[in-house]
Design a protein around this motif. Sequence first.
Motif, short mmCIF file in Angstrom:
data_model
loop_
_atom_site.label_atom_id
_atom_site.label_comp_id
_atom_site.label_asym_id
_atom_site.label_seq_id
_atom_site.Cartn_x
_atom_site.Cartn_y
_atom_site.Cartn_z
N THR A 79 0.86 -1.35 -0.50
CA THR A 79 0.16 0.13 0.06
C THR A 79 1.15 1.23 0.19
N LEU A 80 1.92 1.15 1.05
CA LEU A 80 3.37 2.73 1.10
C LEU A 80 3.24 2.96 -0.55
N VAL A 81 4.45 1.14 -1.18
CA VAL A 81 4.79 1.84 -2.66
C VAL A 81 3.72 1.82 -3.32
N GLY A 82 2.22 1.52 -3.94
CA GLY A 82 1.12 2.40 -4.12
C GLY A 82 0.81 3.54 -3.76
N ARG A 83 1.14 4.01 -3.09
CA ARG A 83 0.68 5.11 -2.53
C ARG A 83 1.74 6.30 -2.88
#
Length: 420
Positions: free
Chosen positions: A19-23
Amino acid sequence: MKDLLRFATAGSVDDGKSTLVGRLLYDTKSVLADQIEAVQRASVDKGLSTPDLSLLVDGLRAEREQGITIDVAYRYFSTPTREFVLADTPGHVQYTRNTVTGASTAELAVLLVDARYGVVEQTRRHAAVLALLQVPRLVLAINKIDLIGYDQAALEAIGKDFAGLARSLGFADDAVVTIPVSALVGDNVVDRSGHTPWYTGPTLLGHLESVPVTPPEADSPFRMPVQYVIREHASDYRGYAGQVASGTVRPGDAVVVLPGGATTTVAGVDTADGPLDAAGAGRSVTVRLADDIDLSRGDVLAAAGAAPRVTNELDATLCWLSDKPLRPGARLLLKHGTRTTQVIVGALGQRLDTDTVSYVDAPEQLAINDIARVSLRTADALPVDDYADIRATGGFLLIDPPTGNTLAAGLVGDPLRLQA
């Protein structure tokens, strides 16, 4: 030309790495419109009111179905300031080998912890692996701060706990930065959060854009494994092509050819765009020498005054990557730089217990994900440095002769330098 930063993410399952990478990808506008639409549709199908940004990273069907990351996912993105190569590594214990793979070329690692749980066993395990691989800089990203009401005291306690762990593993205090984030909401990832007025440090992207990218090898003695010999008979040109693994090479420098031991000086440093006054670590060049020396692929050019040792007896640390166990007496291939030679595995030494970050009794064999000391004997003498000193000439691979599959990542010496 913009700088390039290679970094990796690590952390426990459900800490929110994907999710952090996607963000990061979403907020830096590094994904295409059709990708965003596909994520939005999939999120609606899952009954979610907000887009599940982890779907931008978890590409395998098994990853999407289980909600976990299995393989190393590489992503490329850029900002007006810098370009990035990101390796999103798995969180499960059984995929520790993938963390080794993803972090092996990283100049920085983002280690996530869940703000509700703080430093857990997998945090210690991943921190030990990152220290073993000599990743020079760490970011402790305390994620899901929205779920604890942005509690400053709790976040500072987690940061203090991790600082002690990092210090015990050899990380300098100024090499570790703690950033409170919420990957789901976006707090302090790309944009500064209004929920954390007490936090005065950088956002995650701001830190990634500003952290120095000079690799530790830049200040090390010169090393260059020879990849190819370039000859042009019409002009009597002879040069030795390769990538500078560490240090800097300049015309006039005294160098030694290893493992042979002949010494000479550098006559010129050439590229396709013309000669250079100097070439540093990471630059691919062709080096011309003042003397006609017997030199071929697999040899190493090194600074004459600070040469690596030449040996066929290696005391090393292995990260075993294969399902097939390793036993003493195994005959394998060892790839070091541009040279491949036969190797016999000697005695197995102590195994690293990544839960306690200490060495325990030697095992009878190495299983997948095991990290242990081992003695090796190579058919050809190799010019090596300790991995803790120069990663490029201190690292090697073990290869299965029949299949060519990589079996282990090897590090000369004991990079952690822990007491048994």
